[in-house]
Design an enzyme around this catalytic site. Structure first.
Site, mmCIF file in Angstrom:
data_model
loop_
_atom_site.group_PDB
_atom_site.id
_atom_site.type_symbol
_atom_site.label_atom_id
_atom_site.label_comp_id
_atom_site.label_asym_id
_atom_site.label_seq_id
_atom_site.Cartn_x
_atom_site.Cartn_y
_atom_site.Cartn_z
ATOM 1 N N ASP B 167 0.840 -1.197 0.000
ATOM 2 C CA ASP B 167 0.000 0.000 0.000
ATOM 3 C C ASP B 167 0.875 1.248 0.000
ATOM 4 O OD1 ASP B 167 -2.230 1.847 0.727
ATOM 5 O OD2 ASP B 167 -3.293 -0.030 1.132
ATOM 6 N N HIS B 261 -3.996 6.179 3.271
ATOM 7 C CA HIS B 261 -4.595 4.934 2.774
ATOM 8 C C HIS B 261 -3.932 3.693 3.369
ATOM 9 C CE1 HIS B 261 -5.580 1.860 -0.316
ATOM 10 N NE2 HIS B 261 -6.675 2.566 -0.500
ATOM 11 N N SER B 608 -11.173 -0.546 -1.217
ATOM 12 C CA SER B 608 -9.920 -0.590 -0.459
ATOM 13 C C SER B 608 -10.169 -0.848 1.011
ATOM 14 C CB SER B 608 -9.205 0.761 -0.554
ATOM 15 O OG SER B 608 -8.419 0.836 -1.690
#
Lengths: 269, 1048
Positions: B167, B261, B608
């Site tokens: 990620d 994220h 996600s």
């Protein structure tokens, strides 16, 4: 016509058999599965005429198709290769005909089979029998010959529903019109061309004509030859030996006669 | 003939290597896959080298002698190939899950490699992105959270399982990654706390890599690994955005960057239990990851780099060369589970998908995001060895109430902190400036969205609540428009995407479609009034779970015989750790270690966010059942899943269909004891890969079709008459059990044989499901299910089937030869004769034009693009196209190479086609300028082709060349011929040949064939594309980060 599974049983195609070491010789004088075409072939053989042409010297040949032009072959198409003449044939419903039954592919063009699966370990030309097609060969001279081996593979259609292994049939026609037949398991095209040897018995025999065709089989072992378009195979490196015996001189005219017999159906559509 | 012309290929390599040395060609980034199997997938076959693939249930041991010897062999062979690439900069060498390397290559080198027998595939390196659709900031919450308390929080949930996160990095200050607890048992970094985790599991081989703002002190017994991969990114030449850290650290977030994220996904999957979350200083209660005791290993691959097209001055992307390197390292390091909340994977031969195949062989479970481009059929990551996750809602809603003066009350999504007393209310439709566009008015366009011109009239809006409709522009842009017009509040009427709680500029409530229409009807009245309450967290007020509108829908875009997505998990309003917004000066202090930054949390939406829920659950199952394969874990999660509730989407996009929810919403408690599992292993995947036609080098043990894979779902794209599928189940219960099957699907008679199965503990048995078509209409998917049950378990599999028309032909065949042949297998649904019509081959025509930068709002969504194309407005270039009768195929294309300054993919050009009535025919709206629209047998008529300069460099007009070809039956060229079978058979296949000759080299041609059934009905059309210009591979198309549907 219905040539479904006449004389094949599942054990012929089971994976328990050695990949290359098995074959079955069926000495069939009453072979029932080859109706239309076989009748014509026999008629042609009876109508043969003697020829005074020079005989080629006896010799072993490997027919590798490399000198044959690439292209598609339709029912009835004839091509010469070395000292042999090949005819591509459709053996399905007699009400139909003239369609695509084979091709000579350039193995270096890996995309030639589109969404079909063909063997890919052959960077030169080979013959592909398509849509249940049959490939018939004979010496151009009409002489008898022996077939000792060949390379082959299954050609898989797309979305190969309920299709298991396949079986290659090789059928030898003797000068008297009787027939000997052997069967070989064909394997996944992913395994590439595999070499096959004919049985000692089969290779000892002299034939005036040899036919190759395939059966496609379900997983339950039922095999079909001429009613699905799924029986397809690749063929290359046919090992042949010409037989320079007097008895075969008379066969010289056979090829021409057969071509005459089948040409009426050529590109009939 | 000869077998294996290796010597020839090597010779060719040497010859062309000599040529490349003198060429000074442009280099592009590629991933090269070599023919030998990688370590994780090598099952023997090279003389003298033993197999290195781990046995079932066993881990890969990189230190074993066999692995070392085989690795050396791979190194040697790779070096031999690389030695032919004299000047090519190599970014990575791969060998564990992928055998090959990534490098910057010239066209000549690519062609040389593609011709080599040592090379299995050359793939253009694609740029992927993280799958979050929105990152709403969040302003306070006065109710405690506990979002995952029913799932996480178990004392030892995830103990000693390692979850690898590929990620955008990690924010190590977040208590989700602390390895100590304080006196009350809460996580702490304080050295005086008690160590709550032992050393990393013995199998762990990974690293704690240092870099900007990241030292080995940031790793601990919870965050056991942190590494970053940027060699491929560095090759791109982009400049890191100031918010980024060249280290495993997640970049700065908030409104100034794109960070957060990686921290969000990792804390969701495996963050500590009992972490007190605060958002903008307001306490949110304790949060927990799904597997709170699992160890975390971060593999950072996504980077924010300068791009002034974004308000932050940067955009974030993840390059596949880096991604493959990270997967390789994660598997080598010994992770048990990988979370991959990144886009991509449309085809199973994509390098990332391939690497994951080998990861599965090594026993690593991989959860991947299904994509945020829903509700269109755009599902990503189509490989059967992956667990592809859709996003759904949870039942905790952040809601406020709007109360009308007539007493009616409506609850809707809201984050409103300031209650609004009874206030006059007006419909946006009744509050426009003179001459305002009615559509824009209803959608409450802001001035900024409309070229600076406001549409709401302050005279009609001042002091009032405005009722606006969702769509086309960002939701928060609408409340800004209301504020700018002097409005006091907003009721936002949903468009079917599902209400979302946002931070708005005025007190606002986002209500459902139906409630919205009632409020609009009321607000038409003179004197209409309403009030808006402060928001609160409400449970059970909304039906949940519901598949989110943005969640990409199936069916599988690579193989219709394999279900995708596999399952749904919460992915809307998910609270987890993120990174704070900070200044450039603070960034520098973090970099040099002089500032210990604060933590931050936020609510994110996206597949996600759904993915790490599944990754965390898989970690729990892995802990409970250490011997289970990744496929068994996936099976347990799928067969125990429960159906979602109906959403607002219609037809194939409906969330309750398997295309939306997969097997259903994950139900973790029953997944631990599923009763039966459908297992799969290396050989199954290899056969499938072989049968797929794109990974032929994995052939050798047979091939199967997608529906033959032993998946816990049954999907048959074409039942011609009848179709049988075989499955094998294993009893994973503790005792012998007897199961009975119940199966049905509309339009088909379903037989399960045998109908009952008695299995001892651990025993496996097979059964066959036969679908016999009864009255299923042509071309329509039917949906049913197969359920095996005993007294204690219900093992449910979704079952989808379809029967198609009389002839099914492939859409396209390709070649690069001036003379050649292409054979295709078509599926035939009738018995009789087939006929055909040909068109072409015709040379592709190229026309140059100057394309302007399209205006803001011209094509942010598909609906905007359609509207702009219809009117030819907002800088969209609309070109009339006449399709004559008897057109066989038509194709319109643009390429990065054909756009001025487009080589790097920075010029974003889109294509869209409308028919005479203005209806959408097709579109191609990817990142970059590689776009293509192909039409097979299009009806005659006047069409409109629109070219959109969506994002051009510096907003400047760009020269571009459009490639277009319209091929009719009267077009003849290249001696194109078709070879048809004599007769076709119902429920079978037939082979058809196309041949051509004598084309010129260095050109591109298009032709096509139409196939007709016995009654002359068109059955299928296949395009033949012949590029004689020796083409090199294009990068796989990448979907826009911002999704195209109107779900803004």
């Amino acid at each position: 016509l219905a040539v479904n599974n006449s004389n094949l049983t599942p054990h012929y195609i089971s994976k328990e058999n050695e990949m290359m070491g098995f074959s079955e010789v069926a000495d069939t004088t009453n072979h029932k599965s080859r109706s239309g075409w076989k009748k014509r072939a026999v008629a042609a053989a009876c109508g043969m005429v003697a020829s005074l042409a020079l005989l080629p010297a006896a010799r072993a040949d490997v027919l590798d198709f490399n000198s044959v032009d690439i292209g598609y072959h339709f029912d009835g198409d004839v091509f010469q290769h070395g000292s042999y003449q090949f005819t591509s044939l459709y053996e399905g419903d007699p009400a139909y005909g003239g369609g695509l039954v084979g091709a000579v592919f350039d193995g270096t063009d890996l995309g030639v089979c589109g969404n079909l699966t063909c063997p890919t370990n052959n960077p030169s030309n080979y013959y592909a029998a398509l849509n249940d097609g049959l490939l018939s060969m004979k010496a151009t001279s009409g002489s008898a010959f022996h077939v000792t081996g060949f390379d082959s593979s299954y050609i898989k259609p797309f979305n190969n529903q309920n299709t298991g292994p396949a079986v290659l049939a090789i059928q030898g026609v003797r000068a008297d019109g009787s027939v000997a037949e052997e069967y070989y398991s064909l394997y996944e095209p992913a395994w590439g061309f595999l070499p096959y040897q004919t049985s000692t018995d089969f290779r000892a025999q002299s034939f005036v004509q040899v036919n190759f065709y395939a059966y496609t089989c379900t997983y339950s072992g039922d095999c079909y030859a001429f009613d699905s378009n799924k029986a397809q195979f690749a063929l290359d490196n046919i090992n042949v030996t010409a037989v320079p015996e007097p008895a075969s001189y008379a066969m010289l005219g056979l090829g021409l006669a057969v071509v005459g017999a089948i040409s009426r159906r050529r590109r009939a559509v | 003939m000869k077998y294996h012309a290796i010597s020839m290929a090597v010779l060719a390599l040497c010859v062309s290597a000599a040529q490349t040395a003198q060429a000074d060609e442009l280099r592009r980034s590629y991933i090269v896959r070599l023919a030998d199997k990688p370590v994780a997938g090598y099952t023997g076959g090279v003389a003298g080298l033993a197999a290195t693939q781990p046995a079932y249930g066993k881990r890969l041991d990189l230190n074993s002698p066999d692995v070392k010897v085989y690795s050396a062999y791979l190194d040697q062979k790779r070096a031999r190939v690389q030695s032919t690439l004299v000047n090519a900069p190599v970014s990575y060498d791969y060998k564990v899950v992928f055998n090959g390397f990534s490098a910057m290559l010239t066209d000549t080198e690519v062609r040389q490699l593609m011709a080599s027998s040592d090379v299995a595939a050359v793939t253009a390196n694609a740029m992927q992105h993280m799958e979050t659709s929105y990152t709403p900031a969040f302003l306070g919450l006065d109710q405690p959270g506990g979002l995952w308390s029913q799932l996480g929080g178990k004392e030892h949930a995830g103990e000693d399982v390692i979850v690898g996160i590929i990620d955008g990095g990690i924010w190590p200050e977040n208590l989700s990654y602390a390895d100590r607890v304080d006196a009350s048992g809460a996580p702490t970094f304080d050295a005086s706390g008690t160590l709550a985790y032992g050393p990393a599991p013995a199998s762990w081989k990974g690293d704690c890599q240092t870099g900007e703002g990241f030292t080995t002190a940031h790793c601990n017994n919870k965050l056991i690994g942190a590494q970053y991969f940027d060699a491929e990114f560095q090759r791109t030449g982009y400049t890191l955005h100031w918010s980024e850290f060249r280290s495993p650290r997640d970049s700065i977030g908030g409104t100034v960057g794109h960070g957060g994220h990686g921290t969000h996904t990792s804390s969701t999957a495996a963050g500590n239990n009992g972490v007190q979350a605060t958002v903008n200083g307001v306490p949110m209660g304790a949060t927990s990851g799904m597997a709170p005791r699992a160890r975390v290993a971060m593999y950072k691959v996504c980077w924010t780099f300068n791009d002034d097209r974004d308000a932050t001055g940067g955009v974030n992307a993840c390059f596949e060369g880096d991604n493959v390197a990270a997967i390789e390292k994660a598997v080598s390091d010994g992770v048990n589970v990988i979370n991959y909340s990144i886009s991509g994977g449309a085809s199973i031969d994509n390098p990332v998908e391939y690497a994951y195949l080998q990861a599965a062989n090594a026993g690593v479970f991989v959860a991947v995001a299904g994509g945020n481009s829903g509700p269109d059929n755009t599902v990503a990551h189509n490989s059967p060895w992956l667990t592809t996750v859709a996003a759904s809602t949870h039942d905790r809603q952040l809601a406020a109430t709007v109360t009308l003066a007539n007493g009616a009350k409506y609850s809707g999504a809201s984050l409103n902190l300031n209650p609004l007393p009874a206030t006059a209310m007006v419909r946006a439709e009744d509050a426009g400036v003179s001459g305002a566009n009615a559509n824009q008015l209803s959608l409450c366009y802001s001035a900024a969205s409309n070229g600076g011109l406001p549409v709401l009239d302050p005279a009609k809006v001042a002091g009032k609540i405005v009722v606006c409709t969702r769509g086309e522009i960002a939701r928060v842009e609408k409340s800004l428009a209301v504020l700018q017009a002097g409005g006091a509040g907003m009721v936002l009427v949903d468009d079917g995407g599902g209400p979302v709680a946002d931070v708005h500029s005025v007190p606002a409530v986002h209500v459902s479609v139906n409630d919205g229409h009632l409020i609009q009807a009321y607000a038409k009245n003179v004197g209409a009034k309403g009030d808006i309450s402060k928001f609160a967290a409400i449970k059970g007020n909304v039906p949940a779970p519901v598949v989110a509108g943005f969640s990409s829908r199936g069916p599988n875009t690579f193989d219709l015989n394999v279900l995708k997505p596999d399952m749904a998990a919460p992915g809307v309003s998910v609270l987890a750790g993120v990174t704070p917004g900070m200044s450039a000066a603070q960034h520098d202090q973090i970099s040099d270690g002089t500032l210990v930054p604060p933590s931050a949390w936020a609510f994110y939406d996206g597949t996600s966010m759904a993915t790490p829920h599944v990754a965390g659950l898989a970690a729990l199952l892995r802990q409970r059942h250490p011997g289970w394969s990744p496929a068994a874990i996936k099976s347990a999660l799928m067969t125990s899943a429960s159906s979602t509730k109906p959403d607002q989407q219609q037809g194939a996009a409906a969330g309750v269909l398997p295309w939306g929810q997969g097997a259903g919403h994950v139900t973790p408690n029953s997944a631990a004891d599923p009763g039966l599992v459908y297992d799969l292993g290396e050989n199954d995947y290899r056969k499938y890969a072989c049968g797929s036609g794109v990974l032929q080098d994995l052939c050798g043990i047979g091939s199967i079709k997608g529906f033959e894979l032993n998946l816990p779902s049954i999907t048959v794209a074409n039942v011609m008459g009848s179709q049988s599928v075989t499955r094998t189940v294993t009893n994973v219960g503790a005792t012998a059990a007897s199961y009975t099957a119940v199966a049905s699907i509309p339009g088909y008679n379903v037989q399960v044989s045998p109908p009952t199965l008695t299995l001892g503990a651990g025993e496996s048995k097979s059964f066959t499901v036969t679908l016999q078509r009864t009255d299923a209409p042509d071309n329509q998917w039917q949906f049913g299910q197969l359920v095996w049950s005993d007294s204690a378990h219900t093992v449910r599999s979704p079952m989808q089937a379809r029967s198609v028309t009389a002839i099914v032909a492939p859409a396209q065949l390709k070649s690069d030869r001036v003379s050649g042949m292409r054979t295709m297998s078509v599926v035939t649904g009738y018995t009789g004769k087939m006929t055909a019509a040909l068109g072409g081959l015709k040379e592709v025509s190229r026309s140059s034009m100057t394309l302007p930068q399209a205006a803001s709002g011209a094509a942010d969504t598909l609906n905007q693009a359609i509207a702009s194309c219809k009117t030819g407005s907002k800088g969209v270039y609309a070109m009339p196209v006449s399709i004559p009768a008897n057109t066989v195929v038509a194709r319109f294309e643009t390429f990065n190479r054909d756009v001025q300054n487009g080589e790097t993919g920075k010029q974003d050009v889109d294509l869209l086609m409308l028919d005479g009535s203005g209806a959408l025919v097709d579109y191609s709206m990817h990142v970059g300028a590689n776009e293509s629209i192909s039409l097979n047998s299009p009806p005659a008529g006047s069409y409109k082709l629109c070219l959109i300069g969506y994002e051009l460099v510096n907003g400047a007009p760009a020269q571009l060349t459009l490639s277009s070809t319209i091929v009719g039956r009267s077009d003849v060229g290249g001696n194109l011929k078709v070879a048809l079978p004599s007769k076709v058979y119902g429920g079978s296949t037939a082979s058809i040949g196309l041949s051509w000759s004598g084309l010129a080299s260095g050109k591109r041609y298009v032709g096509g064939v139409q196939l007709f059934d016995e009654s002359g009905r068109l059955g299928g059309t296949t395009m033949l594309s012949v590029d004689t210009n020796n083409p090199v591979p294009l990068a796989a198309p990448v979907a826009r980060t911002r999704k195209l549907n109107s779900d803004l």
